[in-house]
Design an enzyme around this catalytic site. Structure first.
Site, PDB file in Angstrom:
ATOM      1  N   GLU A   1       0.800  -1.209   0.060  1.00  0.00           N
ATOM      2  CA  GLU A   1       0.083  -0.029   0.110  1.00  0.00           C
ATOM      3  C   GLU A   1       0.803   1.294  -0.009  1.00  0.00           C
ATOM      4  OE1 GLU A   1      -2.751   0.197   3.143  1.00  0.00           O
ATOM      5  OE2 GLU A   1      -3.821   1.902   2.533  1.00  0.00           O
TER       6      GLU A   1
ATOM      7  N   ASN B   1     -12.242  -0.824  -0.921  1.00  0.00           N
ATOM      8  CA  ASN B   1     -11.320  -1.514   0.208  1.00  0.00           C
ATOM      9  C   ASN B   1     -12.311  -1.288   1.479  1.00  0.00           C
ATOM     10  OD1 ASN B   1      -8.941  -2.357   1.629  1.00  0.00           O
ATOM     11  ND2 ASN B   1      -9.304  -0.510   2.724  1.00  0.00           N
ATOM     12  N   GLU B   2     -12.638  -2.214   2.466  1.00  0.00           N
ATOM     13  CA  GLU B   2     -13.153  -2.382   3.517  1.00  0.00           C
ATOM     14  C   GLU B   2     -14.270  -1.367   3.519  1.00  0.00           C
ATOM     15  OE1 GLU B   2      -9.876  -1.861   6.809  1.00  0.00           O
ATOM     16  OE2 GLU B   2      -9.378  -3.687   6.167  1.00  0.00           O
TER      17      GLU B   2
ATOM     18  N   TYR C   1      -6.908  -8.632  11.295  1.00  0.00           N
ATOM     19  CA  TYR C   1      -5.643  -8.321  11.905  1.00  0.00           C
ATOM     20  C   TYR C   1      -5.837  -8.962  13.167  1.00  0.00           C
ATOM     21  CZ  TYR C   1      -4.221  -5.450   8.183  1.00  0.00           C
ATOM     22  OH  TYR C   1      -4.158  -5.022   6.774  1.00  0.00           O
TER      23      TYR C   1
ATOM     24  N   GLU D   1      -6.415  -9.268   3.116  1.00  0.00           N
ATOM     25  CA  GLU D   1      -5.421  -8.736   4.218  1.00  0.00           C
ATOM     26  C   GLU D   1      -5.540  -9.405   5.481  1.00  0.00           C
ATOM     27  OE1 GLU D   1      -5.751  -4.453   5.129  1.00  0.00           O
ATOM     28  OE2 GLU D   1      -6.219  -3.859   3.199  1.00  0.00           O
TER      29      GLU D   1
HETATM   30  O1  AHR Z   1      -3.063  -2.696   6.201  1.00  0.00           O
HETATM   31  C1  AHR Z   1      -3.187  -1.560   6.792  1.00  0.00           C
HETATM   32  C2  AHR Z   1      -4.512  -0.937   6.751  1.00  0.00           C
HETATM   33  O2  AHR Z   1      -5.551  -2.083   7.289  1.00  0.00           O
HETATM   34  C3  AHR Z   1      -5.288  -1.199   5.469  1.00  0.00           C
HETATM   35  O3  AHR Z   1      -5.000   0.198   4.654  1.00  0.00           O
HETATM   36  C4  AHR Z   1      -6.633  -1.167   5.683  1.00  0.00           C
HETATM   37  O4  AHR Z   1      -7.401  -1.785   4.628  1.00  0.00           O
HETATM   38  C5  AHR Z   1      -6.830  -1.939   6.923  1.00  0.00           C
HETATM   39  O5  AHR Z   1      -7.637  -1.626   7.823  1.00  0.00           O
END
Ligand code: AHR
Length: 484
Positions: A25, A170-171, A241, A295
């Site tokens: 990114e 994205n998201e 994450y 991700e």
């Molecule tokens: O990878 C870091 C960030 O995490 C990305 O920009 C986003 O898509 C996610 O929240």
């Protein structure tokens, strides 16, 4: 005693190589100052750091997502093409940064071809429109005598880039996203953006931004995407994450057991979402749409001196391995996964002016992308258990397996602080030529650094027995061999 039961006839599905993909990114020092650093002594004539390229090639990532991430929801692809001196610098609202746009689409595609990875572009569904998305496909992939294909040619790229994978935003379910979308609104985006993008190039594959928030609206979102655009969508993109007790104030914590039990959350998410897709697609007479976990990683929201530069320790490497084990076990539904990210920003590779460090998480990723080939085995394993966080009776070992021809791969995370013994029980055949590739370090908190770059590393050994393996404390062991 722990035991892994291996029946070579019991297979899940082929492991798609794209589950070992990456993500880059425009954020912090991932692109600028990481991959692209024209003033660095190790930069090649295109400004790419050769040591970074070498380390990335060791990871064998077959697909690379770009340019974001949150960044893409305010990105204008036209800013990043054409003569560099004419490219505008812009404020990046997502990360409150200044984007010089000196690295853009053409440089990214060249970089991908250079390291042998497939480019995967995400379009701006935040403050961007469908015309812009359509035009980007045509600019990249156009072969006819059109203004956009000719623009690419005029910029120096005669041949079509042939970018096959395209993400629709994205998201979009996250309120932090520029132009976040309601479920119905996004389903319409999938339909309308998807339609014109596939009209520009019918051979492309589209990924819908399905969930990253894991809230109650995830069912509604999936349902609406399937109802509106199942004929256009090739993958449902999901993100997550994890970290050691992130929920408790987003700080590192010493709750090792709770952290190790995160496998149960991953399992619940993958099996839950796979079931959701099976149900929705069944209701509409469709084949289930595959998942792309495009991700995923460990992330503590570190900001440090530079944006998001995590320093990973050994326990983080174990958790990266747990996530890859889950992708292998769910090989029938997970057809793509992208480690977020690749250089400096929550990454396996950390650069400095003088060199780079292969972080702890680099090592399991490298081993898995090398050895998890062929079919995923439907393994059964049993043995010692532990309690961690909300979970009781979690097996100490976390296991996945692959078989390609006679080549076996076993991927074993030992979540105990003690060594463990495991018996390999075969229902058919014999094992030979076993090798153990062990990721370990002195302590679960060990971090590689420039001063000590190989504290967490891989050691290779031939096991004394083909039926009983001694697993080191807090380790990832990749067992390779032949099963015939
Ligand atoms: O990878 C870091 C960030 O995490 C990305 O920009 C986003 O898509 C996610 O929240």
């Amino acid at each position: 005693m722990n035991a892994i039961h291996i029946d070579p006839a019991r297979r899940v599905d082929a492991i798609h190589p794209h589950v070992f993909g990456g993500f880059a990114e425009h954020l912090g020092r991932c692109i600028n100052g990481g991959i692209y650093d024209p003033d660095h002594p190790l930069a090649d004539d295109r400004g790419l750091r050769s040591d970074v390229r070498q380390a990335l090639m060791e990871l064998r990532m077959p697909i690379m997502r770009y340019p974001g991430g949150n960044f893409v929801s305010g990105y204008r692809w036209r800013d990043g093409v054409g003569p560099r001196e004419a490219r505008p610098a812009r404020h990046d609202l997502a990360w409150a940064a200044l984007e010089p746009n000196t690295f853009g689409t053409n440089e990214f595609v060249d970089f991908c071809r250079d390291i042998g990875t497939e480019p995967y572009l995400v379009v701006n569904c935040g403050d961007g429109d469908m015309r812009e998305a359509h035009d980007w496909v045509e600019y990249c992939n156009g072969r006819d005598d059109t203004a956009l294909a000719n623009l690419r040619r005029a910029h120096g790229w005669e041949r079509s880039h042939d970018v096959k994978y395209w993400g629709l935003g994205n998201e979009v379910d996250g309120e932090w996203q520029i132009g976040a979308k309601q479920p119905q609104e996004y389903a319409r985006v999938c339909k309308e953006f998807g339609k014109v993008m596939k009209w520009a190039d019918p051979s492309i594959k589209l990924l819908a931004s399905a969930t990253c928030h894991w809230r109650s609206d995830l069912v509604e979102r999936a349902q609406l995407i399937v109802e509106e655009a199942s004929d256009l969508i090739d993958y449902m993109s999901i993100h997550w994450y994890v970290g050691n007790s992130l929920a408790r104030g987003q700080q590192r914590d010493d709750d090792f057991n709770a952290y190790m039990a995160i496998s149960e959350l991953i399992e619940a998410r993958l099996s839950g979402y796979a079931g959701l897709m099976r149900g929705l697609c069944l209701a509409h007479g469709l084949e289930p749409i595959p998942l792309a976990v495009d991700e995923w990683n460990v992330w503590y929201r570190a900001f440090r001196d530079q944006a998001l530069e995590e320093h990973y320790n050994l326990e983080d490497a174990l958790v990266v391995a747990l996530q890859m084990n889950a992708f292998i076990r769910h090989a029938d539904t997970v057809k793509m996964a992208n480690l977020a990210q690749i250089v400096n920003v929550i990454a396996p590779i950390l650069t400095s002016p003088t060199g780079l460090v292969r972080q702890s998480i680099f090592h399991p990723f490298r081993l898995y992308s090398q050895w998890a080939r062929g079919d995923a085995l439907d393994l059964h394993w049993e043995g010692e258990t532990f309690d961690g966080g909300d979970y009781q009776g979690v097996r100490v070992l976390d296991v996945a397996g692959s078989l390609q021809g006679s080549r076996l791969g076993l991927f074993i995370v030992n979540r105990s602080l003690e060594s463990s013994t495991v018996e390999l029980k075969l229902s058919a055949g014999e094992l030979s030529d076993l090798t153990c590739h062990v990721v370990n370090g002195p302590d679960i908190k060990t971090v590689n650094s420039e001063a000590e770059p190989e504290l967490v590393t891989v050691r290779t050994a031939t096991p004394a027995s083909a039926t009983h393996l001694e697993l080191e404390p807090h380790s990832v062991t990749v067992v390779t061999g032949h099963l015939a």
